[in-house]
Design an enzyme around this catalytic site. Structure first.
Site, PDB file in Angstrom:
ATOM      1  N   ASP A  51       9.613  39.681  21.528  1.00  0.00           N
ATOM      2  CA  ASP A  51      10.805  39.675  20.681  1.00  0.00           C
ATOM      3  C   ASP A  51      11.740  40.778  21.163  1.00  0.00           C
ATOM      4  O   ASP A  51      11.288  41.790  21.701  1.00  0.00           O
ATOM      5  CB  ASP A  51      10.417  39.926  19.217  1.00  0.00           C
ATOM      6  CG  ASP A  51       9.660  38.771  18.596  1.00  0.00           C
ATOM      7  OD1 ASP A  51       9.915  37.613  18.978  1.00  0.00           O
ATOM      8  OD2 ASP A  51       8.818  39.017  17.710  1.00  0.00           O
ATOM      9  N   ASP A  74      12.693  31.799  18.295  1.00  0.00           N
ATOM     10  CA  ASP A  74      12.787  31.932  16.835  1.00  0.00           C
ATOM     11  C   ASP A  74      14.118  31.392  16.315  1.00  0.00           C
ATOM     12  O   ASP A  74      14.181  30.762  15.257  1.00  0.00           O
ATOM     13  CB  ASP A  74      12.627  33.397  16.429  1.00  0.00           C
ATOM     14  CG  ASP A  74      11.269  33.969  16.789  1.00  0.00           C
ATOM     15  OD1 ASP A  74      10.299  33.197  16.882  1.00  0.00           O
ATOM     16  OD2 ASP A  74      11.179  35.201  16.968  1.00  0.00           O
TER      17      ASP A  74
END
Length: 154
Positions: A114, A128
């Protein structure tokens, strides 16, 4: 929306997701953060062993199995989505491509990379974004678009 276009979008999402994660990994160390807009938006390299908000940490096999089952169900049921439900088809394609992008990470390393960090929300990635956008498209379709008569109960 033609299936070829939806497939191209899904492939593009996976490629962009994997390329962006590779770039972050090659240019940064885990935990490193680069401010883009000070105290508002940073690029922060995080290795996430869990799901959203870090829940269910270190459940690698669980997440891989869930993602593969979901991808199998999407593959099976996609042809049953009415052709005029373009937004739902797009949403399902985005959902599948996002899930695939994150499952690739989990299989390779056990973590999801991330890096988008808005400081008021958990750090996230391109996959995401695709998942959340896809779910939004599906929910919007289910709530606001009337189903054709042949799909409604008598």
């Amino acid at each position: 929306m033609p299936r070829v276009l939806l497939a191209a979008i899904a492939v593009a999402v996976v490629i962009i997701d994997q390329w962006s994660k590779h770039y972050i990994q090659s240019q940064m160390l885990p935990g490193m953060s680069i401010p883009v807009i000070e105290n508002m938006f940073h690029i922060t390299y995080v290795l996430n062993p869990g799901a959203a908000f870090g829940i269910l940490e270190n459940q690698r096999l669980f997440f891989i199995v869930i993602a593969l089952v979901m991808l199998g169900l999407i593959t099976y049921f996609f042809s049953h989505i009415p052709d005029n439900f373009r937004l739902m088809r797009l949403g399902v394609s985005l959902l599948a491509s996002g899930a695939l992008g994150n499952v690739i990470d989990r299989v390779q390393t056990g973590y999801v990379v991330d890096f988008f960090d808005f400081r008021i929300w958990p750090v996230f990635n391109v996959a995401d974004i695709a998942i959340v956008t896809g779910v939004g498209c599906v929910i919007y379709t289910l709530v606001f678009i009337p189903f054709p008569a042949e799909y409604q109960e008598n």
